[in-house]
Motif scaffolding. Sequence first.
Motif, PDB file in Angstrom:
ATOM      1  N   SER B   6       0.846  -1.190   0.000  1.00 31.65           N
ATOM      2  CA  SER B   6       0.000   0.000   0.000  1.00 31.65           C
ATOM      3  C   SER B   6       0.886   1.247   0.000  1.00 31.65           C
ATOM      4  CB  SER B   6      -0.895  -0.036   1.246  1.00 31.65           C
ATOM      5  OG  SER B   6      -1.061   1.233   1.774  1.00 31.65           O
ATOM      6  N   ALA B   9       1.013   2.892   3.271  1.00 32.48           N
ATOM      7  CA  ALA B   9       1.845   2.150   4.223  1.00 32.48           C
ATOM      8  C   ALA B   9       3.318   2.479   4.010  1.00 32.48           C
ATOM      9  CB  ALA B   9       1.606   0.654   4.078  1.00 32.48           C
ATOM     10  N   LEU B 150       4.310  -5.479   3.594  1.00 33.98           N
ATOM     11  CA  LEU B 150       4.186  -4.035   3.799  1.00 33.98           C
ATOM     12  C   LEU B 150       4.791  -3.250   2.638  1.00 33.98           C
ATOM     13  CD1 LEU B 150       3.315  -1.856   5.889  1.00 33.98           C
ATOM     14  CD2 LEU B 150       5.607  -1.973   6.814  1.00 33.98           C
ATOM     15  N   LYS B 458      -6.796  -4.347   8.168  1.00 33.86           N
ATOM     16  CA  LYS B 458      -7.083  -4.112   6.743  1.00 33.86           C
ATOM     17  C   LYS B 458      -8.588  -4.208   6.465  1.00 33.86           C
ATOM     18  CE  LYS B 458      -5.049  -5.229   2.288  1.00 33.86           C
ATOM     19  NZ  LYS B 458      -4.162  -6.128   1.573  1.00 33.86           N
ATOM     20  N   THR B 462      -7.583   0.566   4.365  1.00 29.34           N
ATOM     21  CA  THR B 462      -6.141   0.557   4.094  1.00 29.34           C
ATOM     22  C   THR B 462      -5.385   1.457   5.061  1.00 29.34           C
ATOM     23  OG1 THR B 462      -6.824   0.415   1.805  1.00 29.34           O
ATOM     24  CG2 THR B 462      -4.496   0.745   2.177  1.00 29.34           C
ATOM     25  N   ALA B 466      -2.247   0.301   7.186  1.00 29.41           N
ATOM     26  CA  ALA B 466      -0.926   0.916   7.040  1.00 29.41           C
ATOM     27  C   ALA B 466      -0.379   1.332   8.399  1.00 29.41           C
ATOM     28  CB  ALA B 466      -1.037   2.130   6.119  1.00 29.41           C
ATOM     29  N   SER B 469       0.463  -1.818  10.460  1.00 32.04           N
ATOM     30  CA  SER B 469       1.654  -2.473   9.914  1.00 32.04           C
ATOM     31  C   SER B 469       2.911  -1.689  10.276  1.00 32.04           C
ATOM     32  CB  SER B 469       1.555  -2.587   8.390  1.00 32.04           C
ATOM     33  OG  SER B 469       0.457  -3.368   8.044  1.00 32.04           O
TER      34      SER B 469
END
Lengths: 96, 636
Positions: B6, B9, B150, B458, B462, B466, B469
């Motif tokens: 992402s 992310a 990630l 998630k 998103t 992010a 993560s």
Amino acid sequence: MDHGPAVQCGKDNASEYKSKLGLIFFVIYLAIYTGFVVINTMKPKLMEIKMFLGLNLAVVYGFGLIILAIVLGLFYNALCSSAEKRMNKEEDGVKE
Amino acid sequence: MIYVASPFAVILFIVFVIAVLGISKFFAKQTTDAKGYFAAGGTIHWGVNGIAFAGDYLSAASFLGICGMIATVGYDGFLYSIGYLAGWVVALFVVAEPLKRMGKYTFADALDSKFNSKGIQLMAAISTLVVSMCYLIPQMVGAGALVTPLLGLPHYVGVIIVGSIVMFIVATAGMASTTYVQFIKGGLLIVFSTILVFMLLNKGIDVTPSKNYHKFISIEATVKDKAVVSINDKSYKISVQKSISGIELVKLEKDGIFTWWKVQKEKDKSVLTEALSTTVNPEGKKLYNGAKQDAKKFYSVGHMTSINKNGKSVQKTGKVGPFEFISIIENSVVTLFKKVKFKDGKNSITVWYQKPTSGKTVMRPGLKFKVDAGSTFMSKLNFVSLMLALFFGTSALPHVLIRYYTVPSPSDARKSTIVAIAAIGFFYILTLFMGLGAMTSGVLDVESSNMAAPLLAKYFGTALFAIISAIAFATVLGTVSGLIVAASGAVVHDIMVNYMSIKLSDKGMVRAGKIAAIVVGVVAIILGIMFKGMNVSFLVGWAFAVAAAANFPAIFMLLFWKKTTAAGITTSIFVGMTSALAIILISPSMIERYGYAATSAPLGLNNPGIISIPLSFITLVLVSLMTQPKAVEVKQ
């Protein structure tokens, strides 16, 4: 090489009291933790018993052990702080 | 499973790394002496230190490992949370204040404070290095596993990135920068995990977790003498049937694609239920549900078979309270996915089949730890041994112990431990919700349970994925930094200065500490790459077991038994450490890794604590009694 502490601590008259208190709290928690391990090992089905709020013994005992650690910790700190004030108040330059 | 990196992310990750490097550079200017480098000057506020404790302790194993374990085996995963937290009670009531009072930079100082013994200095340093390495490897492996989804980078790149950032953090400002990185990470982890649980409870539980969730189908079948002779869907053809550990599996073919199904009884009829599978051919090519990975035929899983709310069967619950959430799962049925591995011709097959499991079973011990049906004396002993190591291991972990030297006084050490217990305890309660949420929200990757918490995030978008993560990545950075400071202190302060009596100036110690941190960091990177794919929780269990056996008896007896001698401490660390390592190396899990049957292990014990901890205590007592100073009064 000097083995002394990174920050010099003054004499603490309460240290022996705190040490004994810590040992008592440790034994109390150990007994309750042992009970938890014993039930899980010997009678795991007992953990299915409903206790309250729709929760079973496994969840209540597990959450209980976590919350008990916090409560005992706060209680222990209150007793230690009070002992430090009481036992060290007449000492000059004492830093706890 | 396929993970798509992402962009948000990636941006968050870069922002976080820049912030961490900025913090390190800021503190580097203030860190000029050994006290500043190894103990952050002993000036950290107890509140900050308490949250930094949480940031240090809540490693990848806690956040990723426990949530993943709860998501796959229910309550048994939560037992790790309870054991890890209970260990802090030992740290608070027994270790915190005396250790702060007696030590300087490392826990070897405290052990050696009465004796000035070369033996203690060396053994305590070796034990610190061994425990730190056992703990470092899974963190680095976890970093590699996390960076792949990630940032879309290979495992080894992830390990190198983490290793390099951590070396920068530690080599610039040592414990000062490490403390603030851990403080920020600990705080963020708790805040965003709370937000995630709040969103989960707001969503409630649904039999169909999401619109995109794969609808697993069943096909009615005719079975004679366990063999499937026909099925009610003509578009499928029966290819092969296998009986694996009492499970009947059938391979079906449709449009040239082979998939695996499990035979099971539903009421009076037999049905085939859809399973997930991977097929690896002799050339190493891997198919997911019979197709290539990019065909996206390999689904996220995890759903409720049925939901029972207030005695009524419902399709979804709507918003629920925290206790109601757990209670509903207890009263309902969850579809878990069980794994079996076998050979089909020359191909290696792994099948994850659906197993509807009563919520009562999910919410009590027994799915992972063999303490109930099918248990043996050894399997129960293994469980007790693990819980023992978790309880006594925490207060003997070197990277936890060195944090006691960063606060000004023993009472601050005590208060910071209470803050740590409150923060860590609260987080561990959240792990039960995050794990159960991942179990029932259709987000699980059956190949890697470690991603359960980020994948649950998630589900809610998103942005949250992010953030979670990036925090999970920070989790690794915080813990690895603490471990490298502990290892660096053991090398420079315990071995070079104390044991080898190398005279170093204050600045020389800082320089040597930085070099040691870089060397340890490079070793950790190499080991992290070498141990790719090894189970993270398994290795962390080693670290706890070795720490509990090697260090705890020495710390405890030094504080509470006046007859303890230097020889007793030295020998008990050696015996505890070597016996724990030896039992691990001949354990069924390791024997299986060597390529032999687990049953051929000489000792059916995977967790050494139950033997090595008492052995270490007994050794200390016997050796101390044999080496009592004659005609000299032992000063306490």
